[in-house]
Design a protein around this motif. Structure first.
Motif, PDB file in Angstrom:
ATOM      1  N   LEU A 223       0.526  -1.009  -0.065  1.00 41.06           N
ATOM      2  CA  LEU A 223       0.110   0.154  -0.149  1.00 41.06           C
ATOM      3  C   LEU A 223       0.351   0.866   0.278  1.00 41.06           C
ATOM      4  O   LEU A 223       0.193   2.209  -0.095  1.00 41.06           O
ATOM      5  CB  LEU A 223      -0.599  -0.426   1.304  1.00 41.06           C
ATOM      6  N   GLY A 224       1.939   1.299   0.656  1.00 39.54           N
ATOM      7  CA  GLY A 224       3.354   1.884   0.469  1.00 39.54           C
ATOM      8  C   GLY A 224       2.719   2.554   1.579  1.00 39.54           C
ATOM      9  O   GLY A 224       1.873   2.936   2.777  1.00 39.54           O
ATOM     10  N   ILE A 225       3.977   2.989   2.750  1.00 37.30           N
ATOM     11  CA  ILE A 225       3.415   3.099   3.986  1.00 37.30           C
ATOM     12  C   ILE A 225       2.938   4.604   4.517  1.00 37.30           C
ATOM     13  O   ILE A 225       1.842   4.028   5.558  1.00 37.30           O
ATOM     14  CB  ILE A 225       5.288   3.840   4.652  1.00 37.30           C
ATOM     15  N   ASP A 226       3.085   5.255   3.957  1.00 35.67           N
ATOM     16  CA  ASP A 226       2.127   6.219   4.263  1.00 35.67           C
ATOM     17  C   ASP A 226       0.117   6.389   3.327  1.00 35.67           C
ATOM     18  O   ASP A 226      -0.100   7.018   4.444  1.00 35.67           O
ATOM     19  CB  ASP A 226       2.296   7.706   3.277  1.00 35.67           C
ATOM     20  N   LYS A 227       0.452   5.352   2.737  1.00 36.32           N
ATOM     21  CA  LYS A 227      -1.193   4.909   2.536  1.00 36.32           C
ATOM     22  C   LYS A 227      -1.346   3.686   3.162  1.00 36.32           C
ATOM     23  O   LYS A 227      -2.727   3.317   3.378  1.00 36.32           O
ATOM     24  CB  LYS A 227      -1.950   4.627   0.859  1.00 36.32           C
ATOM     25  N   ALA A 228      -0.636   3.537   4.064  1.00 33.62           N
ATOM     26  CA  ALA A 228      -1.424   2.061   4.655  1.00 33.62           C
ATOM     27  C   ALA A 228      -2.131   2.141   5.948  1.00 33.62           C
ATOM     28  O   ALA A 228      -2.146   2.474   6.514  1.00 33.62           O
ATOM     29  CB  ALA A 228      -0.457   1.084   5.133  1.00 33.62           C
ATOM     30  N   VAL A 229      -3.435   1.840   5.619  1.00 31.37           N
ATOM     31  CA  VAL A 229      -4.101   2.672   6.444  1.00 31.37           C
ATOM     32  C   VAL A 229      -4.709   0.940   6.987  1.00 31.37           C
ATOM     33  O   VAL A 229      -4.540   0.138   6.458  1.00 31.37           O
ATOM     34  CB  VAL A 229      -5.307   2.576   5.909  1.00 31.37           C
ATOM     35  N   PRO A 230      -5.359   1.079   8.358  1.00 34.44           N
ATOM     36  CA  PRO A 230      -5.628  -0.616   8.231  1.00 34.44           C
ATOM     37  C   PRO A 230      -6.642  -1.352   8.066  1.00 34.44           C
ATOM     38  O   PRO A 230      -6.461  -2.634   8.081  1.00 34.44           O
ATOM     39  CB  PRO A 230      -6.120  -0.179  10.251  1.00 34.44           C
TER      40      PRO A 230
END
Lengths: 620, 144
Positions: A223-230
């Motif tokens: 997801l990308g660490i910035d876009k990683a939502v739970p």
């Protein structure tokens, strides 16, 4: 209307009441006025209420019996303890939903609450309607209401009311809790554990096993660490018996860990740069230290250092000295196709691995993650993965394949391979050792990835038998490197034009996309080539890894741009890339003269059975 | 009855002048028909706590070096309880107070503290009357 005067009780959720009736709430507020009003309102919602004016008391109560409460409501500004601190502690220790309450409605403060893990943030004065829906947070947290609850008419009314109120509140919530509550409302049941007890029962504690964490990191990288939502992570992970809340809290810890790692990495990067990247010992130490840090930080995986580690360190040291094939070329802007190719690879890989950044960083070995083909690498790269590292290489083809198309997913692959799937490319693993060895030296030349390369080598060493061989051939490598470089020019024109072109573009810190694409193609290519025999790999990989190496460094640089890059990871990425590149190169087939040299260099001798083979990584 | 009439007048006045807001009305509605004990209790708590907070604020602001963070935190306490009780004017003054706090202006804070103090004591005296009247009305209605 009568105010119910229930004695706040320990244990048992409201006896035979149907949830949310009897939900056990702990209210913490140093203001007696607010506390009294809150208690009154909560009682009107038919909750079980316990109040205290001190955070310390609240913690004590919570710690006494973790099953005592379902929900905590806490003020933000308290004299004895900061509300956020309490929030964190409760989240970590008891994993209970915590609602923040304050007269302070500043965005910054609210944000702080959410990022610290609050599942809601209410503004004073709190209204009854708001409190009627707070039970939803308990549901979301991995609990399940009793099946018969919904039959009760009163309950339905309350639920309906709650839902309506909740909808209104969710507007505000989703603004503030976009990660946590926004679209998860319906998932709670699906995600809740199979717990036949009432929702007020304790939630089964989720243990983040290696496998689980691997999937988690893979999802995060994807997801990308910035876009990683739970929520998305949870979807990607596709694991049962885990709620979004579990993922959210795990993500929080993970982020903290990565931050720590990046700080370490940047510190090390500075040191390495200062040292000119020529300090193998230092690099070696770094990678190990980083790894240890990771383990300590995460507290789950503990490497059992063995002599092999030291061996790898030495080996790395030796490896560092040989000229950086690709790196040199690239750095000095020599027209070395090889190095370019490596750069590309490296860049791509770095992007892959570091792209979502955290994956690589966290386990400094995580270059494996980025790598697509290097199963062994994958296993080694992640601290997490290191645990099962001892599992021999297993075919990982399927996992690799699926990730080929996705850069981010490459990390997933490594994880999956790590998790114990058999990497498909045992041979490749060996060869990749050599490549990785080569790469690290290159990396170190760059002066950035010393630690990375060390890590890489270590990683490689783990499964990579050829460590020993590499050691012996280090001299060869040195000379070979020189030769390679000289030959690179000739080779470059004929053999690696494609890679070179691809690399050229991305060979910047920030250009990840290009490298990714390049990597993707390479990966796809290598995928097919993964099963090739070792000799082939050797041949091609010599050219490819170098390029990858350069690229990798660039990519590594990209990830480092924030100063958060874990050099180890970059190195790992490079290794991975090299592996990959090797495969793809293999496909294309490099010209002969260089091949011979390479073959010699990278003959996979498994004498030492990999530096890390004996290293036992234990799950702590 | 007269107590009831006086009470109604007082309440109307307090709402009209902005001393009280809808939150207080909500609390009243919630406890309609039941004894005024709850309302009395929270009003009393508010008055006691509020006075203490205002004194503490004065102490903090009169130090040679003002810790505005502490002032801010304490202020949120007063703001929170006044918001919970429905003490609108006090609450609004607190909000103004915060701005001075953030600007770290001592004199602005001190001036606003005076305003808060006035508003608070004004409210408190009216609350006290209200409580007495409530008790009278309640006693009256219970007897009859």
């Amino acid at each position: 209307m009568t105010v119910e005067k229930r004695v706040s009780g320990a244990g048992g959720g409201g006896g035979g009441d149907q949830f949310p009736v009897g939900m056990r709430v702990l209210a913490v507020d140093d203001d007696p006025t607010c506390l009294k009003v809150l208690e009154n309102l909560l009682r009107r919602c038919q909750y079980h209420v316990t109040t205290t004016g001190q955070a310390a008391t609240a913690l004590k109560m919570l710690r006494e019996n973790k099953d005592q409460f379902d929900l905590v409501i806490s003020d933000v500004h308290m004299p004895d303890m900061d509300g956020f601190k309490l929030l964190e502690l409760v989240g970590l220790e008891m994993d209970l939903p915590v609602i923040m309450l304050s007269a302070n409605g500043e965005t910054q403060t609210v944000m702080k609450g959410i990022t610290h893990g609050a599942c809601d943030y209410l503004l004073k004065p709190v209204r009854l309607e708001q409190l009627k829906t707070i039970w939803q947070h308990v549901i979301r947290r991995n609990t399940k209401p009793r099946g018969s609850d919904n039959d009760d008419a009163g309950q339905k009314a309350q639920n309906g009311e709650g839902e309506n109120g909740g909808a209104n509140r969710n507007k505000r919530q989703s603004r503030r809790d976009r990660d946590e509550n926004g679209d998860d409302g319906d998932d709670s049941d699906d995600n809740s554990n199979e717990n036949g007890d009432s929702s007020s029962q304790k939630k089964p504690r989720v243990v983040w096993s290696v496998e689980l964490h691997r999937k988690f990191v893979a999802a995060v990288n994807q997801l990308g660490i910035d876009k990683a939502v739970p929520k998305k992570i949870l979807d990607l992970m596709n694991v049962e018996n885990i709620t979004r809340e579990n993922v959210a809290s795990h993500l929080q810890k993970y982020r903290l860990y990565l931050k720590r790692m990046s700080m370490d990495a940047s510190r090390q990067a500075n040191l390495v740069a200062a040292l000119g990247g020529r300090n193998p010992a230092y690099s070696n130490m770094n990678s190990l230290d980083v790894f240890r840090h990771y383990n300590n930080a995460y507290g789950r995986y503990r490497p059992v250092p063995t002599s092999t580690h030291s061996q790898s360190n030495n080996f790395l040291a030796r490896m560092n000295t040989p000229s950086a094939y690709g790196m040199h070329g690239l750095l000095s802007s020599q027209p070395l196709q090889l190095s370019h190719a490596q750069n590309t690879m490296g860049t791509s890989l770095n992007d892959l691995g570091v792209n979502n950044g955290n994956l690589i960083r966290a386990p400094h070995m995580s270059t494996m993650v980025t790598g697509t083909s290097g199963n062994s690498f994958a296993n080694i790269s992640n601290g997490v993965s290191l645990a099962p590292a001892n599992r021999s290489v297993q075919p990982l083809e399927s996992s690799n394949r699926q990730h080929l198309g996705r850069i981010n997913s490459s990390s997933t692959d490594s994880f999956s391979s790590f998790a114990g799937e058999s990497p498909h490319f045992p041979d490749l693993g060996r060869s990749s050792n050599t490549w990785q060895s080569a790469v690290p030296s290159n990396i170190q030349e760059l002066g950035q990835n010393g630690s990375m390369s060390q890590a890489t080598l270590q990683v490689n060493g783990h499964r990579m038998e050829p460590v020993s061989s590499f050691t012996t051939s280090s001299n060869q490598i040195t000379s070979l490197g020189n030769e390679m470089q000289s030959q690179a020019a000739s080779l470059a024109s004929s053999t690696l034009p494609m890679v070179f072109n691809q690399d050229a573009a991305p060979f910047t810190f920030t250009s990840s996309t290009n490298s990714r694409e390049a990597l993707n193609s390479n990966l796809a290519f290598s995928n097919s080539g993964i099963n090739n025999s070792l000799p082939n790999l050797r041949i091609d990989s010599s050219a490819v890894p170098r390029q990858a190496l350069d690229g990798g460094n660039a990519g590594g640089g990209a990830s480092l741009q924030d100063g958060r890059i874990d050099q180890h990871t970059t190195g790992n990425q490079l290794n991975y890339t090299n592996d990959l590149m090797g495969t793809s190169r293999l496909q294309r087939g490099l010209s002969g003269s260089l091949d011979d040299i390479v073959v010699d260099m990278f003959r996979p001798d498994n004498d030492n059975g990999g530096l890390f083979i004996d290293g036992d990584w234990q799950l702590v | 009855m007269e107590a009831k009439m006086q009470l109604n007048t007082l309440m109307a006045n307090m709402f009209a002048t902005g001393l009280l807001d809808d939150q207080f009305r909500q609390l009243q509605i919630l406890h309609e028909g039941s004894s005024p004990d709850f309302i009395t209790e929270i009003i009393t708590l508010f008055c006691m706590e509020g006075e203490g907070i205002i004194n503490d604020l004065a102490k903090l602001l009169n130090k040679p070096f003002v810790d505005f963070n502490k002032v801010d935190t304490l202020l949120y306490r007063l703001q929170g309880s006044s918001a919970t009780v429905g003490a609108q004017r006090v609450k609004d003054t607190c909000i103004q107070f915060h701005k001075f706090c953030q600007d770290n202006t001592r004199y602005g804070c001190l001036d606003t503290l005076d305003v808060v103090r006035n508003d608070f004591y004004d409210l408190r005296s009216k609350f006290q009357i209200m409580v007495q009247l409530e008790q009278q009305v309640w006693t009256f209605y219970r007897k009859h």
